[in-house]
Design a protein around this motif. Structure first.
Motif, PDB file in Angstrom:
ATOM      1  N   GLN A 139      50.520  43.097  41.639  1.00  0.00           N
ATOM      2  CA  GLN A 139      49.274  43.069  42.397  1.00  0.00           C
ATOM      3  C   GLN A 139      48.110  42.863  41.427  1.00  0.00           C
ATOM      4  O   GLN A 139      48.181  43.268  40.258  1.00  0.00           O
ATOM      5  N   PRO A 140      46.999  42.235  41.870  1.00  0.00           N
ATOM      6  CA  PRO A 140      45.868  42.014  40.971  1.00  0.00           C
ATOM      7  C   PRO A 140      45.361  43.325  40.371  1.00  0.00           C
ATOM      8  O   PRO A 140      45.317  44.365  41.033  1.00  0.00           O
ATOM      9  N   SER A 180      49.060  34.622  28.310  1.00  0.00           N
ATOM     10  CA  SER A 180      47.844  35.163  28.922  1.00  0.00           C
ATOM     11  C   SER A 180      48.104  35.627  30.347  1.00  0.00           C
ATOM     12  O   SER A 180      48.828  34.975  31.113  1.00  0.00           O
ATOM     13  N   SER A 181      47.497  36.757  30.714  1.00  0.00           N
ATOM     14  CA  SER A 181      47.617  37.291  32.070  1.00  0.00           C
ATOM     15  C   SER A 181      46.353  37.093  32.898  1.00  0.00           C
ATOM     16  O   SER A 181      46.341  37.392  34.094  1.00  0.00           O
ATOM     17  N   GLY A 182      45.280  36.620  32.277  1.00  0.00           N
ATOM     18  CA  GLY A 182      44.020  36.397  32.972  1.00  0.00           C
ATOM     19  C   GLY A 182      42.936  36.114  31.962  1.00  0.00           C
ATOM     20  O   GLY A 182      43.046  36.484  30.786  1.00  0.00           O
ATOM     21  N   TYR A 183      41.853  35.460  32.401  1.00  0.00           N
ATOM     22  CA  TYR A 183      40.807  35.077  31.453  1.00  0.00           C
ATOM     23  C   TYR A 183      39.491  34.801  32.165  1.00  0.00           C
ATOM     24  O   TYR A 183      39.456  34.615  33.390  1.00  0.00           O
ATOM     25  N   VAL A 184      38.409  34.800  31.391  1.00  0.00           N
ATOM     26  CA  VAL A 184      37.098  34.343  31.839  1.00  0.00           C
ATOM     27  C   VAL A 184      36.516  33.462  30.741  1.00  0.00           C
ATOM     28  O   VAL A 184      36.880  33.579  29.564  1.00  0.00           O
ATOM     29  N   ALA A 185      35.603  32.584  31.127  1.00  0.00           N
ATOM     30  CA  ALA A 185      34.862  31.769  30.168  1.00  0.00           C
ATOM     31  C   ALA A 185      33.514  32.427  29.884  1.00  0.00           C
ATOM     32  O   ALA A 185      32.945  33.106  30.738  1.00  0.00           O
ATOM     33  N   GLN A 202      45.445  38.105  38.311  1.00  0.00           N
ATOM     34  CA  GLN A 202      45.961  37.940  39.671  1.00  0.00           C
ATOM     35  C   GLN A 202      47.453  38.235  39.757  1.00  0.00           C
ATOM     36  O   GLN A 202      47.969  38.634  40.805  1.00  0.00           O
ATOM     37  N   ILE A 203      48.172  38.064  38.633  1.00  0.00           N
ATOM     38  CA  ILE A 203      49.621  38.262  38.652  1.00  0.00           C
ATOM     39  C   ILE A 203      50.003  39.707  38.387  1.00  0.00           C
ATOM     40  O   ILE A 203      51.118  40.127  38.699  1.00  0.00           O
ATOM     41  N   GLY A 204      49.105  40.509  37.803  1.00  0.00           N
ATOM     42  CA  GLY A 204      49.359  41.922  37.591  1.00  0.00           C
ATOM     43  C   GLY A 204      50.477  42.201  36.599  1.00  0.00           C
ATOM     44  O   GLY A 204      50.905  41.331  35.835  1.00  0.00           O
ATOM     45  N   PRO A 248      57.898  39.184  43.502  1.00  0.00           N
ATOM     46  CA  PRO A 248      57.453  38.232  44.531  1.00  0.00           C
ATOM     47  C   PRO A 248      58.171  36.900  44.417  1.00  0.00           C
ATOM     48  O   PRO A 248      58.639  36.495  43.349  1.00  0.00           O
ATOM     49  N   THR A 249      58.250  36.210  45.545  1.00  0.00           N
ATOM     50  CA  THR A 249      58.808  34.858  45.580  1.00  0.00           C
ATOM     51  C   THR A 249      57.755  33.888  45.072  1.00  0.00           C
ATOM     52  O   THR A 249      56.608  33.934  45.520  1.00  0.00           O
ATOM     53  N   PRO A 250      58.087  33.030  44.107  1.00  0.00           N
ATOM     54  CA  PRO A 250      57.073  32.097  43.573  1.00  0.00           C
ATOM     55  C   PRO A 250      56.490  31.227  44.665  1.00  0.00           C
ATOM     56  O   PRO A 250      57.213  30.682  45.498  1.00  0.00           O
ATOM     57  N   THR A 251      55.169  31.123  44.665  1.00  0.00           N
ATOM     58  CA  THR A 251      54.462  30.253  45.597  1.00  0.00           C
ATOM     59  C   THR A 251      53.341  29.575  44.833  1.00  0.00           C
ATOM     60  O   THR A 251      52.855  30.102  43.844  1.00  0.00           O
TER      61      THR A 251
END
Length: 350
Positions: A139-140, A180-185, A202-204, A248-251
């Motif tokens: 979860q995020p 990487s699990s998440g980022y900002v510019a 978003q992938i947690g 989760p199932t990949p989407t």
């Protein structure tokens, strides 16, 4: 061989960091960075003694703050920056004049103009968890990361700050961007200033390992030339209370069966329209309003979706810059179409 990093215990109480924590007087400039302060309490900052008030931070803040201070007529010796929360907690950080390695100049000799120190980016402390427990796998989850430019020279080019959950490879100067699990510019950062960034993964977390390690890294794509590259990775934040969940199932489901493409360049507005690296581009089948593919833009802002069957599609682009999401959309695209350029403006991604 991959070096083994021993985690540094994460401070849980409120604290201050001064950057720099020493200088040559009588006029000194530095940043006061606060971390972990109660969000529902007012914070009062004093210089040297209680009563010598410098600033107040009203209740309702994010828990972290950064201020630039200038103090005049400062004598040699140790000085104090004192933070007091309205609930009673107090923390004192020490500022020293001059630095231990400072060499006094003869008073009869004119002081030469100092050479500005080059830009150098660091992460201040470990990432801070923002999301409220329980933290559930897949979860995020949101963290705060505080960065600082300790040099005198301004950074006027965009760079990225990334989160890494349980990276399997850590080098002395970088962590592979594929982990990487998440980022900002970040669009820019002036010399001797700091910024607190909010990054959502978003992938947690995954279910394993049970004890998770979270790292932050500034200039994760290594776009900024710095005199020291080995200080861009934070100390880790440890979390061992993630609730397991079903994998989760990949989407979305990859599309195929066609021969055509839709492509274009994504741009964001920063004084002028510039190609945007690492924007998330989604391809939507307009007949079903379903996201059928996603991709990331390259360093030139370019994206491309291949093997598309006939139909009508929309493309959206999203990226976070300076804690603000930017969004753009094109509709009514039919493949083949190499002109699906997307222009993003500040606003929510949808």
């Amino acid at each position: 061989n991959t070096p083994t990093i021993t985690p540094t215990p994460t401070p849980s109480n409120p604290y201050l960091v001064l950057i720099p924590d020493c200088a040559t007087g009588p006029t000194v400039q530095f940043n006061v960075i606060g971390v972990n302060w109660p969000t529902n309490e007012e914070i009062v900052l004093y210089w040297d003694v209680l009563g010598n008030l410098v600033s107040r931070i009203s209740a309702g803040h994010s828990g972290s703050f950064s201020q630039s201070w200038t103090r005049n007529n400062v004598t040699d010796g140790d000085h104090s920056v004192i933070a007091v929360a309205s609930g009673g907690y107090q923390f004192t950080a020490t500022f020293t004049v001059p630095c231990d390695d400072a060499t006094p100049l003869p008073t009869t000799t004119a002081t030469p103009t100092p050479t500005p120190a080059p830009a150098d980016l660091i992460v201040v402390g470990p990432p801070e968890l923002v999301s409220t427990p329980p933290i559930v796998a897949y979860q995020p989850v949101t963290f705060r990361v505080t960065i600082s430019n300790t040099g005198d020279v301004d950074i006027n080019n965009q760079f990225f700050v990334d989160l890494y959950f349980d990276p399997t490879t850590i080098f002395s100067t970088t962590i592979p961007i594929a982990q990487s699990s998440g980022y900002v510019a970040v669009s820019s950062l002036a010399g001797k200033t700091s910024r607190v960034l909010t990054i959502t993964s978003q992938i947690g977390f995954q279910n394993q390992p049970t004890n998770h390690m979270v790292y932050g890294m500034v200039d994760s794509i290594e776009e900024i030339v710095e005199p020291i590259e080995s200080n861009n990775i934070s100390t880790p934040f440890s979390i061992d209370y993630v609730t397991p969940a079903n994998t989760p199932t990949p989407t979305p489901t990859p599309i195929g069966g066609g021969i055509d493409t839709i492509s274009g360049v994504v741009r964001s507005l920063n004084v002028e329209w510039l190609p945007q690296f690492r924007a998330i581009v989604s391809l939507i089948d307009e007949s079903t309003s379903t996201v059928v593919a996603t991709t990331l833009t390259d360093q030139n802002g370019f994206y491309q979706f291949n093997n598309l069957p006939a139909g009508t599609y929309s493309v959206t682009a999203c990226v976070t810059i300076d804690n603000q999401t930017h969004f753009g959309i094109r509709t009514g695209l039919t493949p083949p179409n190499p002109y699906g350029d997307i222009f993003m403006l500040p606003g929510p991604c949808s």
